[in-house]
Design an enzyme around this catalytic site. Structure first.
Site, mmCIF file in Angstrom:
data_model
loop_
_atom_site.group_PDB
_atom_site.id
_atom_site.type_symbol
_atom_site.label_atom_id
_atom_site.label_comp_id
_atom_site.label_asym_id
_atom_site.label_seq_id
_atom_site.Cartn_x
_atom_site.Cartn_y
_atom_site.Cartn_z
ATOM 1 N N TYR A 197 7.357 -32.533 -6.710
ATOM 2 C CA TYR A 197 7.451 -31.098 -7.025
ATOM 3 C C TYR A 197 7.888 -30.885 -8.466
ATOM 4 O O TYR A 197 7.259 -30.122 -9.205
ATOM 5 C CB TYR A 197 8.431 -30.402 -6.076
ATOM 6 N N ARG A 248 0.833 -1.215 0.000
ATOM 7 C CA ARG A 248 0.000 0.000 0.000
ATOM 8 C C ARG A 248 0.860 1.255 0.000
ATOM 9 O O ARG A 248 0.437 2.299 -0.486
ATOM 10 C CB ARG A 248 -0.946 0.007 1.208
ATOM 11 N N LYS A 300 5.955 -29.006 -11.715
ATOM 12 C CA LYS A 300 6.492 -27.881 -12.493
ATOM 13 C C LYS A 300 6.633 -28.257 -13.964
ATOM 14 O O LYS A 300 6.459 -27.407 -14.841
ATOM 15 C CB LYS A 300 7.811 -27.400 -11.883
ATOM 16 N N ASN A 319 1.103 -17.883 -9.067
ATOM 17 C CA ASN A 319 2.475 -18.074 -8.586
ATOM 18 C C ASN A 319 2.580 -18.957 -7.346
ATOM 19 O O ASN A 319 3.645 -19.534 -7.091
ATOM 20 C CB ASN A 319 3.063 -16.678 -8.295
HETATM 21 N N1 NAP Z 1 12.597 -20.435 -4.850
HETATM 22 C C1 NAP Z 1 12.956 -21.144 -5.883
HETATM 23 O O1 NAP Z 1 14.123 -21.562 -6.027
HETATM 24 C C2 NAP Z 1 11.962 -21.417 -6.989
HETATM 25 C C3 NAP Z 1 12.454 -21.897 -8.201
HETATM 26 C C4 NAP Z 1 11.549 -22.147 -9.237
HETATM 27 C C5 NAP Z 1 10.204 -21.922 -9.046
HETATM 28 N N2 NAP Z 1 9.754 -21.468 -7.847
HETATM 29 C C6 NAP Z 1 8.303 -21.250 -7.694
HETATM 30 O O2 NAP Z 1 8.064 -19.909 -7.336
HETATM 31 C C7 NAP Z 1 6.768 -19.825 -6.714
HETATM 32 C C8 NAP Z 1 6.906 -18.945 -5.482
HETATM 33 O O3 NAP Z 1 7.738 -19.608 -4.535
HETATM 34 P P1 NAP Z 1 8.866 -18.852 -3.703
HETATM 35 O O4 NAP Z 1 10.155 -19.413 -4.107
HETATM 36 O O5 NAP Z 1 8.648 -17.399 -3.766
HETATM 37 O O6 NAP Z 1 8.590 -19.452 -2.249
HETATM 38 P P2 NAP Z 1 7.904 -18.850 -0.940
HETATM 39 O O7 NAP Z 1 8.654 -17.659 -0.455
HETATM 40 O O8 NAP Z 1 7.741 -20.012 -0.050
HETATM 41 O O9 NAP Z 1 6.478 -18.340 -1.463
HETATM 42 C C9 NAP Z 1 5.422 -19.225 -1.738
HETATM 43 C C10 NAP Z 1 4.119 -18.436 -1.707
HETATM 44 O O10 NAP Z 1 3.043 -19.334 -2.058
HETATM 45 C C11 NAP Z 1 2.056 -19.261 -1.031
HETATM 46 N N3 NAP Z 1 1.344 -20.520 -0.873
HETATM 47 C C12 NAP Z 1 1.868 -21.752 -0.732
HETATM 48 N N4 NAP Z 1 0.889 -22.661 -0.577
HETATM 49 C C13 NAP Z 1 -0.282 -21.973 -0.631
HETATM 50 C C14 NAP Z 1 -1.637 -22.341 -0.525
HETATM 51 N N5 NAP Z 1 -2.029 -23.617 -0.348
HETATM 52 N N6 NAP Z 1 -2.584 -21.367 -0.614
HETATM 53 C C15 NAP Z 1 -2.222 -20.087 -0.780
HETATM 54 N N7 NAP Z 1 -0.953 -19.673 -0.895
HETATM 55 C C16 NAP Z 1 0.004 -20.613 -0.813
HETATM 56 C C17 NAP Z 1 2.841 -18.920 0.223
HETATM 57 O O11 NAP Z 1 1.976 -18.369 1.171
HETATM 58 P P3 NAP Z 1 1.829 -18.972 2.668
HETATM 59 O O12 NAP Z 1 3.147 -18.777 3.333
HETATM 60 O O13 NAP Z 1 0.753 -18.158 3.234
HETATM 61 O O14 NAP Z 1 1.496 -20.422 2.513
HETATM 62 C C18 NAP Z 1 3.820 -17.894 -0.322
HETATM 63 O O15 NAP Z 1 3.190 -16.650 -0.434
HETATM 64 C C19 NAP Z 1 6.351 -21.255 -6.425
HETATM 65 O O16 NAP Z 1 5.390 -21.645 -7.391
HETATM 66 C C20 NAP Z 1 7.636 -22.042 -6.603
HETATM 67 O O17 NAP Z 1 7.384 -23.369 -7.002
HETATM 68 C C21 NAP Z 1 10.599 -21.194 -6.816
#
Ligand code: NAP
Length: 262
Positions: free
Chosen positions: A152, A50, A156, A87
């Site tokens: 996982y 915000r 993906k 996401n």
């Molecule tokens: N970090 C990496 O190396 C990486 C690499 C490739 C792809 N990704 C992808 O990037 C995306 C974001 O992940 P991130 O790395 O930013 O990790 P992160 O910091 O753990 O963020 C994940 C987000 O998803 C939310 N989430 C998870 N389960 C949920 C549910 N059941 N309902 C609603 N919200 C949910 C989490 O919220 P809550 O905490 O409230 O659950 C958090 O806001 C994911 O799809 C992940 O697979 C990550």
């Protein structure tokens, strides 16, 4: 939710990591926001966003369920989504046979079922007015069999493929679909996915703000996919030519419990 002239972006998983940075990008480019995550931390993200002088509505909701996605859709209150950032996602380390099935199911339900249900509902509304942008967060992990993170990586691989498929289905429309494929990124992902004692958990990681910027720019250009960073581009190019048995073994080296220094 107040009405403004600004377009609306819906960002899932916006409480931390890549999603929070995607939401910042959208706000900095003049979008109002509807953000969602499963835990109360989504409110802190809303407060921070915000400060960027856009309207931000936040919903704490479990997006692994269709009921949760329906609640998120209801929170739109009829507003049009100009940009959807699908996401939210979670990882899960350890050998498949050692994982708790409830956690396995949650990975599939969050990363796949909840995501595609949301994309379908928002996509149908976009198709009705022939406008909109969709970003799906896949991963370069989808290019390789994920030994010690098998389910996982499978989710993906699904999203990477799904994203290109619906992009093709929509090619005669003005709706674009972009798959953001991050590499190893510094977020809460590894802690939550029980991957901290692995080599990948301990490795140097990309900056989520840079990853999100790359994704946002690709979305605005209407690109089909985007991989952040040269190292990740090389890794995905290699994964696409090496035999699956080789990449599965490589993944073991990164994700096997105990492969990290701690
Ligand atoms: N970090 C990496 O190396 C990486 C690499 C490739 C792809 N990704 C992808 O990037 C995306 C974001 O992940 P991130 O790395 O930013 O990790 P992160 O910091 O753990 O963020 C994940 C987000 O998803 C939310 N989430 C998870 N389960 C949920 C549910 N059941 N309902 C609603 N919200 C949910 C989490 O919220 P809550 O905490 O409230 O659950 C958090 O806001 C994911 O799809 C992940 O697979 C990550």
């Amino acid at each position: 939710m107040s009405q403004t002239a600004r377009p609306l972006a819906l960002v899932t998983g916006a409480s931390s990591g890549i999603g929070r940075e995607l939401a910042k990008e959208a706000a900095n480019h003049g979008y109002d926001l509807l953000i969602a995550a499963d835990q109360p931390e989504i409110e802190a993200a809303a407060t921070e966003l915000r400060a960027l002088n856009v309207n931000v509505d936040a919903l704490q909701v479990d997006l692994s369920t269709t009921e949760g996605v329906d609640r998120l859709l209801a929170a739109l209150r009829g507003r049009e989504v100009e940009a959807l950032f699908a996401n939210a996602g979670i990882g899960l380390g350890h050998a498949f046979l050692d994982q708790e099935f409830e956690k396995v199911r949650k990975v599939v339900d969050t990363n796949v079922t909840g995501t595609i249900y949301l994309v379908q509902k928002v996509g149908q509304a976009m198709r009705a007015r022939n406008a909109g942008r969709i970003l799906i967060t896949g991963s370069i992990a989808g290019f390789m069999p994920g030994s010690f993170q098998a389910v996982y990586n499978g989710t993906k691989a699904f999203l990477n493929s799904f994203s290109w498929a619906i992009r093709n289905e929509l090619k005669e429309t003005k709706i674009t679909v972009t798959c953001l494929m991050p590499g190893v990124t510094e977020t809460e992902f590894f802690e939550r996915g029980e991957l901290m004692d692995t080599s990948v958990g301990q490795s140097k990681k990309d900056d989520p703000a840079e990853v999100a910027k790359t994704g946002f720019e690709a979305l605005m250009r209407g690109d089909g996919d985007v991989v952040y960073g040269l190292k990740n581009k090389l890794q995905s190019a290699m994964a696409n030519v090496l035999p699956a048995a080789v990449t599965a073994q490589m993944h073991r080296g990164m994700a096997e419990p105990g492969s990290g220094k701690e």
